[in-house]
Design a protein around this motif. Sequence first.
Motif, mmCIF file in Angstrom:
data_model
loop_
_atom_site.group_PDB
_atom_site.id
_atom_site.type_symbol
_atom_site.label_atom_id
_atom_site.label_comp_id
_atom_site.label_asym_id
_atom_site.label_seq_id
_atom_site.Cartn_x
_atom_site.Cartn_y
_atom_site.Cartn_z
ATOM 1 N N PHE A 29 61.537 43.958 32.155
ATOM 2 C CA PHE A 29 62.354 44.098 31.039
ATOM 3 C C PHE A 29 61.848 43.357 29.771
ATOM 4 C CE2 PHE A 29 65.554 42.322 28.527
ATOM 5 C CZ PHE A 29 66.434 43.434 28.196
ATOM 6 N N THR A 30 61.316 42.063 30.110
ATOM 7 C CA THR A 30 60.637 41.392 29.099
ATOM 8 C C THR A 30 59.432 41.946 28.600
ATOM 9 O OG1 THR A 30 61.450 39.237 30.099
ATOM 10 C CG2 THR A 30 59.814 39.235 28.479
ATOM 11 N N LEU A 31 58.527 42.581 29.406
ATOM 12 C CA LEU A 31 57.280 43.256 28.935
ATOM 13 C C LEU A 31 57.429 44.708 28.161
ATOM 14 C CD1 LEU A 31 55.219 43.102 32.305
ATOM 15 C CD2 LEU A 31 55.320 41.628 30.551
ATOM 16 N N ILE A 32 58.757 45.144 28.256
ATOM 17 C CA ILE A 32 59.104 46.288 27.394
ATOM 18 C C ILE A 32 59.771 46.019 26.170
ATOM 19 C CG2 ILE A 32 60.416 48.383 27.272
ATOM 20 C CD1 ILE A 32 60.007 48.730 30.323
ATOM 21 N N ILE A 33 60.756 44.997 26.374
ATOM 22 C CA ILE A 33 61.424 44.671 25.047
ATOM 23 C C ILE A 33 60.774 43.953 23.917
ATOM 24 C CG2 ILE A 33 62.481 42.399 25.767
ATOM 25 C CD1 ILE A 33 64.584 45.174 24.388
ATOM 26 N N ILE A 34 59.821 42.958 24.331
ATOM 27 C CA ILE A 34 59.078 42.418 23.302
ATOM 28 C C ILE A 34 58.045 43.101 22.674
ATOM 29 C CG2 ILE A 34 57.240 40.665 23.158
ATOM 30 C CD1 ILE A 34 58.269 38.780 25.307
ATOM 31 N N PRO A 35 57.484 44.050 22.940
ATOM 32 C CA PRO A 35 56.765 44.978 22.115
ATOM 33 C C PRO A 35 57.676 45.847 21.208
ATOM 34 C CG PRO A 35 55.834 44.916 24.250
ATOM 35 C CD PRO A 35 57.164 44.263 24.449
ATOM 36 N N VAL A 36 58.756 46.433 21.773
ATOM 37 C CA VAL A 36 59.775 47.094 21.130
ATOM 38 C C VAL A 36 60.023 46.360 19.853
ATOM 39 C CG1 VAL A 36 61.934 48.237 21.205
ATOM 40 C CG2 VAL A 36 60.248 48.709 22.929
#
Length: 511
Positions: A29-36
């Motif tokens: 979740f963190t790996l996806i949400i941060i770049p977004v």
Amino acid sequence: MIVQGIKGFIIPLIIAFFIGSTGGGIGIFTLIIIPVIILFSLGYSFLYWWTYRYYVKDNELYIRQGIIIKKNRYIQRRRVQSFDKSAGILQRPFGLVRVKIETAGGGSEPDVDIDALTVQEANRLKRELMKKMDVPEETEQSQAELNVHSENEEHVEGEDVHQDALEEESTEVVDAEEEWTEAEPDDRWVLGNKRLFIAGMTSGGVGLVLSAVIAIVSQFDVLLPETFYESTVGYALSLTTTLIALFVVLIALIAYLISIGITIVKYGQFSVDKRGNDLIVSRGLLEKKQLTLKVHRITAVRYVSTILRQPFGYTTIYVESKGGGNAEEQQSTMLIPLVKRKEVDEVLRRFLPEFVFDEGITLTKLPKRARIRYWIRAILPTFFVTLPLTYFFPPFGALSFLIVIPALWIGHLRYRHAGHYVTDDRLVMQWRLFNLNRVIVPKRRIQAADVVQSPIQRFRKLSTFSVSILSSISGKSFEVLDLSENDGFDLKDWFSKQQQQNKNEEESIVD
């Protein structure tokens, strides 16, 4: 705008990190949400910057902004009340500043908020908004007269418009390459390092720092293993009362030192410059701020002495103006953060001579029959604490009634320090809740005056007198409770004479 976008997604990143870490590590979740979040913030900031347009033409500031919904604004230069320039931690390395412009009739937020301008461009915009208006003198005079109406508010506004015209006629257009901030001021007041430290020691911000620390620590519980809590609780139970007390004192001391540091960072390099009809207030070590106020737009001066500063004879000076206030300072503007009460007259004589008043004046005090009402108002709130404690924790809960004693003392201080003083052209009002407040209002700046009597006040021959002035949002009121009935109506008659004088002046202008 890109810098503002970077600043804007720092908090979402922290939230996303904690949400994604509750499972024991950095999850998908963190790996996806941060770049977004990064891409969206940067993209939105870039588009907002790309579509933002402004320029000054024909004595108006024109602004066009918005990505999907386009917003066009036109602001007359003579309506500009204050020009606020600040540089935050993220802006200073890039040589950028944030500009806020407030106008008459603006709301709680500034009318214009430009996040990232170069220092040179901000100074150029300021000069554009302050330089001589390209209209004939006759037009300026007629415009000033058109703003004079039957109401006292509009009468004062007409004076301000005419003053703006006179000031603009005397303003020289400086070279575009010249830094406006480097001009030598007519007068300057600087908060020295000693008083800056005293301001930090007496700021009273320990409670806020403790609350913030507790709130932050409470968010780390999901990151700590259960064994940590078990060992911590066991260790705490094994401590003696003395060690626990020392630990609490240590935490309070650390919070106190942090509050001093916050004050030093916030008000470091504080100075007040006077240039013609402008007051320039500058402050800040990390985030530098500069606010420009028009002297003739200031409607009242208020002294505030906190409980910690009163024994040492220190006070803080605020000004109320039509533009320039902020929510952090209750829609007022801090002019002097710390000054001796005996030095107030000298400071005002240098920067605001219209508001000079002898500190040694004798206020008209409240009648003795008002004292019991101040006692009652101070005691009643304590019952919301004492009664539940007495009911749920007998018999020791009854000891809570001891707080009635300091409440009585506070009520007595409120009664003893309240009062007023009046001259032909100015009004002084003083009151306290916990802090001691004194306000000086020129008669011509008062928009409305009210005398209010409740049934009990009428029976006791008391009254509450209040005045309203123009301030940052729409207005601000000050009141003194439980004056004698005669004093309240005498003050109302005093103000009514000013209204009649304004009416006569308006009739002479029409003729």
